[in-house]
Structures are given as C-alpha cells and as structure tokens.
Design a protein around this motif. Structure first.
Motif, PDB file in Angstrom:
ATOM      1  N   THR A  40       0.829  -1.207   0.000  1.00 31.31           N
ATOM      2  CA  THR A  40       0.000   0.000   0.000  1.00 31.31           C
ATOM      3  C   THR A  40       0.863   1.258   0.000  1.00 31.31           C
ATOM      4  O   THR A  40       1.892   1.321   0.673  1.00 31.31           O
ATOM      5  N   ASN A  85      -3.756  10.367  -0.198  1.00 32.44           N
ATOM      6  CA  ASN A  85      -4.288   9.444  -1.200  1.00 32.44           C
ATOM      7  C   ASN A  85      -3.714   8.055  -0.941  1.00 32.44           C
ATOM      8  O   ASN A  85      -2.499   7.891  -0.796  1.00 32.44           O
ATOM      9  N   SER A 113      -3.356   4.066  -2.252  1.00 31.11           N
ATOM     10  CA  SER A 113      -3.443   3.254  -3.468  1.00 31.11           C
ATOM     11  C   SER A 113      -2.590   1.997  -3.327  1.00 31.11           C
ATOM     12  O   SER A 113      -1.740   1.896  -2.438  1.00 31.11           O
ATOM     13  N   ASP A 125      -9.326   7.065  -0.289  1.00 35.82           N
ATOM     14  CA  ASP A 125      -8.946   5.692  -0.655  1.00 35.82           C
ATOM     15  C   ASP A 125      -9.194   5.470  -2.139  1.00 35.82           C
ATOM     16  O   ASP A 125     -10.341   5.469  -2.599  1.00 35.82           O
ATOM     17  N   LEU A 126      -8.132   5.281  -2.906  1.00 28.74           N
ATOM     18  CA  LEU A 126      -8.234   5.092  -4.361  1.00 28.74           C
ATOM     19  C   LEU A 126      -8.069   3.635  -4.783  1.00 28.74           C
ATOM     20  O   LEU A 126      -7.988   3.345  -5.960  1.00 28.74           O
ATOM     21  N   ARG A 127      -8.069   2.732  -3.827  1.00 32.56           N
ATOM     22  CA  ARG A 127      -7.858   1.316  -4.151  1.00 32.56           C
ATOM     23  C   ARG A 127      -9.125   0.691  -4.737  1.00 32.56           C
ATOM     24  O   ARG A 127     -10.226   1.151  -4.470  1.00 32.56           O
TER      25      ARG A 127
END
Length: 208
Positions: A88, A100, A102, A206-208
C-alpha cells in the motif's frame, strides 16, 4: 500538486558503440558485476537512507530525503510525503492536507523508487559499462517495449559501489536523480506506513 506527485513517482537508460560481439559479452559481464556490487551495498538488511534531487526537463527540480528497506520506501519533500510498505502507498500533500491511498502496480513501483534498478537490471535489460574518472557508468536498455523504463544510466563510485546519479528515460523524456549522503542504518518497519495519528486533520482518500 500534480508535479510534486509526479516527481515522487520518479523518487523516486550503451554509452558507446561496441565493435565486436566478444567485447560486448565481456562488457555486459563487467556491467552486471558492477550492478551486483551496488545492489549488495543498497540491499542492506536494515535499510538505507539518502538525500536526493530530482530534475524534470520542464518542471525544474525538487529535493528531499528517502529511506529504503527491501521494496519498502519513505520519501519526503517540503511539499509531500510518500510511504510504501510493500503493498500500500500513502501520499500526503501538505498543501491540501489530504492523503491518497493506493495499491501501485509493479510498473508504478519501479517509477516511484529510484533504487528499483537494484532489481530490474537482473532481467529484461541489456547492460554495458564505461569508466568515467572515479566512477563507472552502467547503461541499461530495455529488451522489449513493455518495460516502463526504456533506458537508464546508473553512475557508481568505483571504490565504494555507491550510486550517485540515476538518469532514466520514461515516455520519451529523461529524468535525473542525484543522490547524496547515502548511509546504512536500521530502518523501523513503521517508517514505511502512514500513521493517521500524526496527521489528525488530514482527509484520507482511498483510491484502491
């Protein structure tokens, strides 16, 4: 903000014609031996730390510090901080007070950490080397167009095997990372993960 993120994604490319096949093979072995020694210096079990300056062809320079332990790294500049724990990534932007989150791909990891050459030179690249004063300059050329980094030069001190400059080609543009004050020291695993308690007011995206 985008420029800073791009720079950190970079914090993290044969110098001469080779006349004969036999010389090319010998030179390739020499280049690999140089990289093997450098990899050993950088791949200390406890990790390393260094200062860096990254130069972009159009957006200027940015400086900061980086700590590396295996495939984990922590980079910090006056504008942003990046943590990567092997899976991560957290990117904190001071100006926006936001983080951010990802999970970068392998290709993205290669562009985030300037020390990824420690692993990528072993497969998928043609190597050669040239002596320049107190340094060796190793030239890496990708064997296929699939590699995110198509070409790279790594400048390494002959006596210490410590790298001082990495020049890489990505998307037909050249980027240069100058490294200084490299030292081996035990890096705690906590250094490579974001701790929300240290940034209580930051917005986490959270861009995951």
């Amino acid at each position: 903000m985008k420029h800073v993120l791009f720079y950190l994604s970079m914090v993290i490319a044969t110098l001469c014609a080779i006349p004969t096949q036999s010389y090319a093979q010998a030179n390739a072995k020499q280049a690999r031996a140089i990289m093997d020694k450098t990899a050993k210096v950088i791949s200390k079990p406890g990790g390393i730390s260094a200062s860096f300056t990254m130069a972009h062809p159009t957006n200027g320079k940015i400086s900061g510090t980086i700590a590396v332990k295996g495939n984990k790294f922590h980079a910090k500049t006056s504008a942003a901080t990046v943590w990567f724990n092997g899976k991560t990534q957290w990117t904190y932007m001071k100006r926006n007070d936001e983080v951010n989150v990802s999970n970068p791909t392998l290709a993205q990891q290669q562009m985030m950490n300037p020390y990824t050459f420690v692993n990528i030179y072993k497969k998928g690249y043609t190597l050669s080397a040239k002596s320049e004063g107190a340094n060796n300059v190793v030239h890496l050329v990708a064997q296929t167009k699939k590699q995110s980094i198509q070409e790279m030069y790594v400048t390494v001190n002959k006596k210490t095997s410590v790298p001082s400059k990495i020049k890489m080609k990505h998307s037909n543009k050249w980027y240069t990372i100058t490294i200084g004050s490299l030292s081996s020291r035990k890096q705690p695993d906590s250094l490579f993960s974001f701790n929300s308690k240290d940034y209580p007011s930051a917005e986490v995206i959270d861009l995951r």
